[in-house]
Design an enzyme around this catalytic site. Structure first.
Site, PDB file in Angstrom:
ATOM      1  N   ARG A 216       0.847  -1.200   0.000  1.00  0.00           N
ATOM      2  CA  ARG A 216       0.000   0.000   0.000  1.00  0.00           C
ATOM      3  C   ARG A 216       0.878   1.244   0.000  1.00  0.00           C
ATOM      4  O   ARG A 216       0.634   2.202  -0.724  1.00  0.00           O
ATOM      5  CB  ARG A 216      -0.918  -0.003   1.223  1.00  0.00           C
ATOM      6  CG  ARG A 216      -1.945  -1.112   1.208  1.00  0.00           C
ATOM      7  CD  ARG A 216      -2.945  -0.931   2.357  1.00  0.00           C
ATOM      8  NE  ARG A 216      -3.783  -2.095   2.493  1.00  0.00           N
ATOM      9  CZ  ARG A 216      -3.795  -2.904   3.562  1.00  0.00           C
ATOM     10  NH1 ARG A 216      -3.037  -2.653   4.617  1.00  0.00           N
ATOM     11  NH2 ARG A 216      -4.581  -3.958   3.588  1.00  0.00           N
ATOM     12  N   PHE A 233     -10.888  -6.293  -5.867  1.00  0.00           N
ATOM     13  CA  PHE A 233     -10.857  -7.058  -4.612  1.00  0.00           C
ATOM     14  C   PHE A 233     -10.444  -6.095  -3.490  1.00  0.00           C
ATOM     15  O   PHE A 233      -9.491  -6.349  -2.739  1.00  0.00           O
ATOM     16  CB  PHE A 233      -9.895  -8.246  -4.692  1.00  0.00           C
ATOM     17  CG  PHE A 233     -10.073  -9.120  -5.912  1.00  0.00           C
ATOM     18  CD1 PHE A 233     -11.026 -10.119  -5.924  1.00  0.00           C
ATOM     19  CD2 PHE A 233      -9.302  -8.916  -7.050  1.00  0.00           C
ATOM     20  CE1 PHE A 233     -11.192 -10.930  -7.047  1.00  0.00           C
ATOM     21  CE2 PHE A 233      -9.454  -9.712  -8.174  1.00  0.00           C
ATOM     22  CZ  PHE A 233     -10.403 -10.727  -8.172  1.00  0.00           C
ATOM     23  N   ASP A 256     -15.605  -4.976  -4.965  1.00  0.00           N
ATOM     24  CA  ASP A 256     -15.541  -6.179  -4.120  1.00  0.00           C
ATOM     25  C   ASP A 256     -16.943  -6.792  -4.084  1.00  0.00           C
ATOM     26  O   ASP A 256     -17.941  -6.079  -4.185  1.00  0.00           O
ATOM     27  CB  ASP A 256     -15.088  -5.827  -2.692  1.00  0.00           C
ATOM     28  CG  ASP A 256     -14.548  -7.029  -1.932  1.00  0.00           C
ATOM     29  OD1 ASP A 256     -13.316  -7.133  -1.759  1.00  0.00           O
ATOM     30  OD2 ASP A 256     -15.361  -7.892  -1.522  1.00  0.00           O
ATOM     31  N   CYS A 346      -2.016 -14.603  -3.056  1.00  0.00           N
ATOM     32  CA  CYS A 346      -1.799 -15.047  -1.669  1.00  0.00           C
ATOM     33  C   CYS A 346      -2.013 -16.558  -1.557  1.00  0.00           C
ATOM     34  O   CYS A 346      -2.288 -17.077  -0.488  1.00  0.00           O
ATOM     35  CB  CYS A 346      -2.692 -14.274  -0.707  1.00  0.00           C
ATOM     36  SG  CYS A 346      -4.439 -14.435  -1.041  1.00  0.00           S
TER      37      CYS A 346
HETATM   38  N1  SAH Z   1      -6.860  -5.728  -1.071  1.00  0.00           N
HETATM   39  C1  SAH Z   1      -7.552  -5.915   0.178  1.00  0.00           C
HETATM   40  C2  SAH Z   1      -7.641  -7.377   0.595  1.00  0.00           C
HETATM   41  C3  SAH Z   1      -8.303  -8.271  -0.417  1.00  0.00           C
HETATM   42  S1  SAH Z   1      -8.852  -9.780   0.246  1.00  0.00           S
HETATM   43  C4  SAH Z   1      -6.905  -5.072   1.270  1.00  0.00           C
HETATM   44  O1  SAH Z   1      -5.873  -4.437   1.000  1.00  0.00           O
HETATM   45  O2  SAH Z   1      -7.432  -5.034   2.380  1.00  0.00           O
HETATM   46  C5  SAH Z   1      -9.807 -10.405  -1.072  1.00  0.00           C
HETATM   47  C6  SAH Z   1     -11.140  -9.721  -1.265  1.00  0.00           C
HETATM   48  O3  SAH Z   1     -11.724 -10.250  -2.453  1.00  0.00           O
HETATM   49  C7  SAH Z   1     -12.184  -9.955  -0.181  1.00  0.00           C
HETATM   50  O4  SAH Z   1     -12.637  -8.716   0.296  1.00  0.00           O
HETATM   51  C8  SAH Z   1     -13.353 -10.697  -0.884  1.00  0.00           C
HETATM   52  O5  SAH Z   1     -14.626 -10.237  -0.434  1.00  0.00           O
HETATM   53  C9  SAH Z   1     -13.126 -10.296  -2.311  1.00  0.00           C
HETATM   54  N2  SAH Z   1     -13.598 -11.209  -3.369  1.00  0.00           N
HETATM   55  C10 SAH Z   1     -13.468 -12.558  -3.447  1.00  0.00           C
HETATM   56  N3  SAH Z   1     -13.880 -13.006  -4.670  1.00  0.00           N
HETATM   57  C11 SAH Z   1     -14.265 -11.912  -5.369  1.00  0.00           C
HETATM   58  C12 SAH Z   1     -14.749 -11.712  -6.691  1.00  0.00           C
HETATM   59  N4  SAH Z   1     -14.903 -12.743  -7.536  1.00  0.00           N
HETATM   60  N5  SAH Z   1     -15.019 -10.455  -7.092  1.00  0.00           N
HETATM   61  C13 SAH Z   1     -14.856  -9.410  -6.244  1.00  0.00           C
HETATM   62  N6  SAH Z   1     -14.382  -9.538  -4.983  1.00  0.00           N
HETATM   63  C14 SAH Z   1     -14.082 -10.774  -4.549  1.00  0.00           C
END
Ligand code: SAH
Length: 402
Positions: A216, A233, A256, A346
């Site tokens: 970040r 996401f 998301d 991840c």
């Molecule tokens: N980048 C974020 C963490 C991401 S974790 C941060 O910095 O905090 C992954 C995220 O993907 C979760 O919030 C989950 O709700 C979302 N997610 C999972 N599958 C998804 C999809 N197909 N489309 C959109 N969001 C998705």
């Protein structure tokens, strides 16, 4: 310390102690000549070589492929309150690298990486969120809580033992439960001076993805020169808030599937003095969104792709590689020439080379040149035991796509 304590013995097959002597902390069931008798899942054992020499001390579970997880290689070190306090103290000492005025949220205990297999502790200001993943660590539950209280001065500890992986260990999957003090539903934290509200009770995992702090921060310099930024996401908007703070003129789209996460993202904008209505927040599937955006001819200057783990098991690897290829292709298609892509994985079963491969295949498919700019793994609060590269899971790549 006393050497008077004796634990039941687990004997190894000939020459199976080598990886342990190199520092590895796992013993697979196939390496055992003779499993210990009459011992409950998670009970402590002394591991001996085929020739009967002491090798290490750890906890045993007859129900899992990883039969023993090592806690110490010192025959003099008994597994007691003092042991737990030493390990927690050492973990706390490492996190002194953080300036508390800027960052008061981080992973305080990273399982094997901090010499405590099966234990995750995340710190959110004065609150700790604990996850226990193994039967052996579960048996040490009260040692863990006592040591955390003693060594951190925490105001509240919440157990988040809701991981499905607990079933393999013969443990219950539980709802959140307070183990010490009081735990509010919203905790205000600082990460690199950026404010976030974390919900330790309902948030995903322990409430916030602390493993992206350094990525970040790294994003700021690219966001500073961008007009349109897409955060896929986004969860509660971690990357989005950093981007908005580093460039008040940028327009940020956060996507998301989780409605509560998107709602929380709007709140994080407000908390940091950014008007959320100047930006876009979408509850949508990223793959669907990107396909539509590409059809609409949308172009961004920066695209962030931080999906959940696509490969949760080794068998899911080839499916996952396809998904990373597809996602990165879609992400590049909405990136203007010269734009910056931050792409992450991840999945423990996907290596840095795999992710680089997925990006380069996407680039070949689209016939676009890619410059690799920066690669990252975890932050310093997620130490990886050098002898156990398999416990590393996060890969992140910044590149410029021509
Ligand atoms: N980048 C974020 C963490 C991401 S974790 C941060 O910095 O905090 C992954 C995220 O993907 C979760 O919030 C989950 O709700 C979302 N997610 C999972 N599958 C998804 C999809 N197909 N489309 C959109 N969001 C998705």
């Amino acid at each position: 310390m006393s050497s008077s304590v004796h634990y039941p013995t687990a004997s190894l097959k000939p020459r199976r102690e080598e990886s342990l002597l190199n520092g590895h902390l796992w013993i697979f069931s196939g390496a055992l000549q003779q499993p210990p008798h009459w011992i409950e899942p998670g009970g402590l054992v002394d591991v001996k070589s085929a020739t009967g020499d002491f090798v290490a001390r750890g906890y045993y579970n007859p129900n899992t492929d990883i039969a023993i997880r090592i806690l110490t290689r010192d025959i003099e070190e008994s597994i007691d309150e003092e042991f737990m306090r030493r390990r927690i103290r050492s973990a706390v000492a490492l996190r002194q690298v953080f300036d508390p005025d800027k960052t008061n949220t981080y992973r305080l205990v990273n399982a094997e990486g901090d010499g405590l297999p099966g234990l995750i502790v995340d710190r959110f200001a004065e609150i700790l969120v604990v996850q226990i993943h193994t039967a052996g660590m579960e048996r040490m539950h009260s040692l863990v809580i006592d040591a955390l209280v003693e060594e951190t001065g925490t105001r509240g500890i919440l157990m988040r033992n809701d991981s499905q992986s607990r079933r393999r260990e013969g443990l219950e999957v539980e709802g959140p439960e307070v183990a010490f003090g009081g735990v509010p539903t919203q905790v205000a934290v600082r990460e690199n001076g950026v404010l976030f509200l974390v919900d330790p009770w309902q948030g995903q995992k322990t409430g916030f993805f602390l493993d992206q702090r350094d990525k970040r921060e790294a994003l700021r310099k690219y966001a500073g020169h961008a007009d349109r930024i897409l955060n896929c996401f986004s969860y509660t908007g971690g990357f989005s808030v950093y981007a908005a703070l580093s460039n008040p003129n940028a327009h940020i789209t956060s996507v998301d599937t989780s409605a509560p996460a998107i709602e929380a993202a709007r709140e994080q904008f407000m908390l940091n003095g950014i008007e959320p209505n100047a930006h876009q927040f979408l509850i949508a599937d990223v793959f669907d969104y990107l396909e539509q955006a590409q059809r609409d001819g949308e172009l961004f200057d920066v695209v962030v792709l931080d999906p959940p783990a696509f490969a949760k098991t080794k068998d899911a690897r080839s499916q996952a590689l396809k998904a990373y290829r597809r996602l990165n292709t879609l992400g590049m298609e909405v990136l203007r020439p010269g734009g910056i892509l931050l792409t992450c994985s991840c999945s423990g079963f996907i290596g840095m080379d795999d992710l680089l491969g997925a990006v380069s295949q996407a680039a070949q498919r689209l016939q676009r040149p890619v410059q690799l700019l920066e690669t990252y793994t975890h932050g310093v609060d997620h130490p990886i035991h050098l002898a156990m590269p398999e416990t590393s899971y996060l890969k992140a790549i910044f590149c410029r796509v021509g």
